[in-house]
Design a protein around this motif. Structure first.
Motif, PDB file in Angstrom:
ATOM      1  N   LEU A   1      52.866  35.743  93.596  1.00  0.00           N
ATOM      2  CA  LEU A   1      52.123  34.901  94.374  1.00  0.00           C
ATOM      3  C   LEU A   1      51.032  34.334  93.623  1.00  0.00           C
ATOM      4  CD1 LEU A   1      51.493  33.820  97.113  1.00  0.00           C
ATOM      5  CD2 LEU A   1      50.191  35.486  97.641  1.00  0.00           C
ATOM      6  N   ASP A   2      50.734  33.025  93.380  1.00  0.00           N
ATOM      7  CA  ASP A   2      49.673  32.600  92.689  1.00  0.00           C
ATOM      8  C   ASP A   2      48.484  32.731  93.142  1.00  0.00           C
ATOM      9  OD1 ASP A   2      47.958  31.352  90.801  1.00  0.00           O
ATOM     10  OD2 ASP A   2      48.846  29.073  90.949  1.00  0.00           O
TER      11      ASP A   2
ATOM     12  N   LYS B   1      45.251  35.018  88.799  1.00  0.00           N
ATOM     13  CA  LYS B   1      46.583  34.677  88.424  1.00  0.00           C
ATOM     14  C   LYS B   1      47.746  34.920  89.143  1.00  0.00           C
ATOM     15  CE  LYS B   1      46.892  39.598  86.542  1.00  0.00           C
ATOM     16  NZ  LYS B   1      47.126  40.307  85.390  1.00  0.00           N
ATOM     17  N   ALA B   2      48.909  34.520  88.568  1.00  0.00           N
ATOM     18  CA  ALA B   2      50.218  34.534  89.389  1.00  0.00           C
ATOM     19  C   ALA B   2      50.481  35.934  89.100  1.00  0.00           C
ATOM     20  CB  ALA B   2      51.429  33.502  88.976  1.00  0.00           C
ATOM     21  N   ILE B   3      50.576  36.991  90.198  1.00  0.00           N
ATOM     22  CA  ILE B   3      50.699  38.065  90.166  1.00  0.00           C
ATOM     23  C   ILE B   3      51.971  38.802  90.918  1.00  0.00           C
ATOM     24  CG2 ILE B   3      49.244  38.668  92.142  1.00  0.00           C
ATOM     25  CD1 ILE B   3      48.344  41.420  90.766  1.00  0.00           C
ATOM     26  N   PRO B   4      52.993  39.676  90.177  1.00  0.00           N
ATOM     27  CA  PRO B   4      54.172  40.043  90.809  1.00  0.00           C
ATOM     28  C   PRO B   4      53.839  40.882  92.334  1.00  0.00           C
ATOM     29  CG  PRO B   4      54.363  40.450  88.636  1.00  0.00           C
ATOM     30  CD  PRO B   4      52.875  40.071  89.055  1.00  0.00           C
ATOM     31  N   LEU B   5      54.551  40.474  93.103  1.00  0.00           N
ATOM     32  CA  LEU B   5      54.020  41.083  94.668  1.00  0.00           C
ATOM     33  C   LEU B   5      53.916  42.583  94.871  1.00  0.00           C
ATOM     34  CD1 LEU B   5      56.533  38.621  97.016  1.00  0.00           C
ATOM     35  CD2 LEU B   5      53.940  38.472  96.282  1.00  0.00           C
ATOM     36  N   PRO B   6      54.828  43.301  94.053  1.00  0.00           N
ATOM     37  CA  PRO B   6      54.312  44.698  94.119  1.00  0.00           C
ATOM     38  C   PRO B   6      53.118  45.047  93.507  1.00  0.00           C
ATOM     39  CG  PRO B   6      56.687  44.606  93.167  1.00  0.00           C
ATOM     40  CD  PRO B   6      56.065  43.066  93.461  1.00  0.00           C
ATOM     41  N   ALA B   7      52.686  44.407  92.432  1.00  0.00           N
ATOM     42  CA  ALA B   7      51.354  44.681  91.805  1.00  0.00           C
ATOM     43  C   ALA B   7      50.291  44.251  92.671  1.00  0.00           C
ATOM     44  CB  ALA B   7      51.508  43.902  90.473  1.00  0.00           C
ATOM     45  N   LEU B   8      50.492  43.269  93.542  1.00  0.00           N
ATOM     46  CA  LEU B   8      49.576  42.672  94.489  1.00  0.00           C
ATOM     47  C   LEU B   8      49.678  43.516  95.676  1.00  0.00           C
ATOM     48  CD1 LEU B   8      47.697  40.518  95.656  1.00  0.00           C
ATOM     49  CD2 LEU B   8      49.766  39.252  96.456  1.00  0.00           C
ATOM     50  N   ARG B   9      50.607  43.961  96.077  1.00  0.00           N
ATOM     51  CA  ARG B   9      50.669  45.073  97.223  1.00  0.00           C
ATOM     52  C   ARG B   9      49.768  46.269  96.715  1.00  0.00           C
ATOM     53  NH1 ARG B   9      56.295  47.236  99.027  1.00  0.00           N
ATOM     54  NH2 ARG B   9      56.265  48.464  97.025  1.00  0.00           N
ATOM     55  N   ASP B  10      50.015  46.664  95.502  1.00  0.00           N
ATOM     56  CA  ASP B  10      49.172  48.006  94.971  1.00  0.00           C
ATOM     57  C   ASP B  10      47.848  47.586  94.887  1.00  0.00           C
ATOM     58  OD1 ASP B  10      51.718  49.289  94.798  1.00  0.00           O
ATOM     59  OD2 ASP B  10      51.683  48.896  92.696  1.00  0.00           O
ATOM     60  N   TRP B  11      47.401  46.311  94.763  1.00  0.00           N
ATOM     61  CA  TRP B  11      45.934  46.080  94.343  1.00  0.00           C
ATOM     62  C   TRP B  11      45.299  46.142  95.823  1.00  0.00           C
ATOM     63  CZ3 TRP B  11      42.321  42.885  96.673  1.00  0.00           C
ATOM     64  CH2 TRP B  11      41.088  42.488  96.065  1.00  0.00           C
ATOM     65  N   LEU B  12      46.152  45.676  96.780  1.00  0.00           N
ATOM     66  CA  LEU B  12      45.345  45.370  98.397  1.00  0.00           C
ATOM     67  C   LEU B  12      45.444  47.190  98.813  1.00  0.00           C
ATOM     68  CD1 LEU B  12      47.735  42.699  99.995  1.00  0.00           C
ATOM     69  CD2 LEU B  12      45.074  42.408  99.352  1.00  0.00           C
TER      70      LEU B  12
ATOM     71  N   TRP C   1      61.057  34.554 101.210  1.00  0.00           N
ATOM     72  CA  TRP C   1      59.371  35.122 101.704  1.00  0.00           C
ATOM     73  C   TRP C   1      59.563  35.853 103.045  1.00  0.00           C
ATOM     74  CZ3 TRP C   1      55.646  34.797  98.537  1.00  0.00           C
ATOM     75  CH2 TRP C   1      55.658  33.955  97.452  1.00  0.00           C
ATOM     76  N   VAL C   2      60.448  35.781 103.734  1.00  0.00           N
ATOM     77  CA  VAL C   2      60.486  36.938 104.954  1.00  0.00           C
ATOM     78  C   VAL C   2      60.715  38.333 104.172  1.00  0.00           C
ATOM     79  CG1 VAL C   2      61.785  37.358 106.783  1.00  0.00           C
ATOM     80  CG2 VAL C   2      61.375  35.098 106.520  1.00  0.00           C
ATOM     81  N   VAL C   3      61.654  38.387 103.477  1.00  0.00           N
ATOM     82  CA  VAL C   3      62.023  39.598 102.553  1.00  0.00           C
ATOM     83  C   VAL C   3      60.554  39.873 101.755  1.00  0.00           C
ATOM     84  CG1 VAL C   3      63.297  40.817 100.883  1.00  0.00           C
ATOM     85  CG2 VAL C   3      64.353  39.081 102.667  1.00  0.00           C
ATOM     86  N   ALA C   4      59.993  39.179 101.267  1.00  0.00           N
ATOM     87  CA  ALA C   4      58.813  39.450 100.513  1.00  0.00           C
ATOM     88  C   ALA C   4      57.625  39.890 101.577  1.00  0.00           C
ATOM     89  CB  ALA C   4      58.138  38.123  99.901  1.00  0.00           C
ATOM     90  N   ALA C   5      57.533  39.378 102.781  1.00  0.00           N
ATOM     91  CA  ALA C   5      56.461  39.798 103.625  1.00  0.00           C
ATOM     92  C   ALA C   5      56.878  41.338 104.423  1.00  0.00           C
ATOM     93  CB  ALA C   5      56.336  38.879 104.955  1.00  0.00           C
TER      94      ALA C   5
ATOM     95  N   LEU D   1      64.246  41.145  94.700  1.00  0.00           N
ATOM     96  CA  LEU D   1      63.617  39.892  94.556  1.00  0.00           C
ATOM     97  C   LEU D   1      62.254  40.135  93.536  1.00  0.00           C
ATOM     98  CD1 LEU D   1      63.101  38.464  98.203  1.00  0.00           C
ATOM     99  CD2 LEU D   1      64.136  37.498  96.258  1.00  0.00           C
ATOM    100  N   THR D   2      61.729  41.230  93.106  1.00  0.00           N
ATOM    101  CA  THR D   2      60.464  41.513  92.725  1.00  0.00           C
ATOM    102  C   THR D   2      60.793  42.321  91.316  1.00  0.00           C
ATOM    103  OG1 THR D   2      60.026  43.403  93.629  1.00  0.00           O
ATOM    104  CG2 THR D   2      59.185  41.396  94.566  1.00  0.00           C
ATOM    105  N   CYS D   3      62.060  42.279  90.638  1.00  0.00           N
ATOM    106  CA  CYS D   3      62.264  43.076  89.871  1.00  0.00           C
ATOM    107  C   CYS D   3      62.286  42.177  88.465  1.00  0.00           C
ATOM    108  CB  CYS D   3      63.889  43.973  89.530  1.00  0.00           C
ATOM    109  SG  CYS D   3      65.178  42.740  89.701  1.00  0.00           S
ATOM    110  N   GLU D   4      62.110  42.575  87.223  1.00  0.00           N
ATOM    111  CA  GLU D   4      62.130  41.912  85.948  1.00  0.00           C
ATOM    112  C   GLU D   4      63.763  41.549  85.763  1.00  0.00           C
ATOM    113  OE1 GLU D   4      59.619  41.271  84.205  1.00  0.00           O
ATOM    114  OE2 GLU D   4      58.200  42.653  85.020  1.00  0.00           O
ATOM    115  N   PRO D   5      63.848  40.566  84.923  1.00  0.00           N
ATOM    116  CA  PRO D   5      62.715  39.672  84.192  1.00  0.00           C
ATOM    117  C   PRO D   5      62.079  38.522  84.821  1.00  0.00           C
ATOM    118  CG  PRO D   5      64.855  38.929  83.696  1.00  0.00           C
ATOM    119  CD  PRO D   5      65.051  39.952  84.551  1.00  0.00           C
ATOM    120  N   GLN D   6      62.464  38.160  85.942  1.00  0.00           N
ATOM    121  CA  GLN D   6      61.712  37.185  86.855  1.00  0.00           C
ATOM    122  C   GLN D   6      61.221  37.482  88.383  1.00  0.00           C
ATOM    123  OE1 GLN D   6      64.683  34.081  86.606  1.00  0.00           O
ATOM    124  NE2 GLN D   6      63.292  32.970  85.287  1.00  0.00           N
TER     125      GLN D   6
END
Length: 288
Positions: free
Chosen positions: A33-34, A47-58, A86-90, A24-29
């Motif tokens: 999460l905005d 900004k809208a940030i890819p979920l893996p990057a947001l997870r790393d930030w947290l 979004w279940v998979v995302a969580a 779900l979170t690979c490139e190119p799309q």
């Protein structure tokens, strides 16, 4: 990359969830999460940030409690309302904690570690779907606690199991059921019959209060806000508590009491219709 590209699907539930999250979170799309929807004072990337990057930030900001709470409220809300992706995302966002729990419990579990993974994921998903109250603090901690408890329960079951040849000499005989004998659903049905609980609120009340379902999808299905449904259920709680105290749900109501309850129900119906009327009038007014 997609899930269908994976030739050897993982046998571990957590590995499978991680694979789905990666797809779900690979490139190119990549799934994003905005974060501009959040208060800028939280310090989240605006900004809208890819979920893996947001997870790393947290993970890099373990003391950003308010930011983590807001992010997880949004993730849980979307998992409940916006579809399985979004279940998979969580699950993917929580994967570092879930992996840690699985490693700790598997180290002392005598069975297949995949069983521990499955229980942890099941506990997490159950809490994600229904049991975490978004009005309370630390939703991420509540999810993780539910996942840990589920895995630990499997460990306790293994430790408490004791095979015996014959238990007839220690098996208890028949016992009378404890009071009250009535099923809660029957009390709720009687409350509807008496006019204590309005028929249009019955299913929502049963789902939230008895079924412990998440309130967000139920509010959406009923066309009301979460706060409005919370207040409505709270008022129902009070009416049912009073009815139980007065013995109305377990005894016989007098004709006078029934008439009084029907009058109160009619008043509630009129108030509800009155609140809906202006919107209907606007919708029905022809354009000039």
């Amino acid at each position: 990359m997609s899930v269908s590209d994976t030739t050897d699907w993982p046998t571990s539930a957590l590995d499978a969830a991680a694979t789905a999250f990666a797809a779900l979170t690979c490139e190119p799309q990549p799934m994003v999460l905005d974060c501009t929807i959040f208060d800028p004072g939280l310090g989240l990337p605006a900004k809208a940030i890819p979920l893996p990057a947001l997870r790393d930030w947290l993970l890099r900001h373990p003391n950003a409690y308010t930011a983590r709470d807001e992010v997880w409220r949004e993730l849980i809300r979307r998992a409940r309302l916006d579809g399985p992706q979004w279940v998979v995302a969580a699950v993917g966002m929580a994967m570092p904690a879930l992996r840690q729990y699985a490693a700790q419990l598997s180290a002392v579990y005598g069975g297949d570690p995949a069983d521990v993974d499955a229980e942890i994921l099941t506990g997490f998903l159950t809490a994600l779907r229904d049991h975490v109250d978004l009005a309370k603090p630390a939703p991420h901690a509540s999810l993780c606690k539910a996942a840990w408890r589920a895995g630990h329960h499997l460990l306790r079951q293994q430790q408490e199991y004791l095979p015996v040849d014959d238990i007839e000499h220690v098996a208890a005989g028949p016992r009378a059921p404890r009071v009250p004998y009535g099923h809660p659903d029957l009390l709720i049905r009687r409350a509807v019959t008496l006019g204590i609980l309005d028929p249009e609120d019955e299913q929502a009340y049963v789902d939230v209060r008895l079924g412990h379902r998440a309130i967000e999808p139920i509010a959406a299905a009923n066309g009301v806000s979460v706060d409005a449904l919370r207040m409505r259920l709270s008022r129902i709680d009070s009416r049912i508590a009073d009815a139980l105290t007065d013995g109305l749900l377990t005894g016989t109501a007098s004709p006078e009491t029934r008439a009084h309850l029907r009058k109160q129900a009619a008043q509630r119906a009129r108030r509800r219709a009155g609140r809906a009327t202006p919107a209907h009038r606007v919708a029905a007014t022809p354009a000039a």
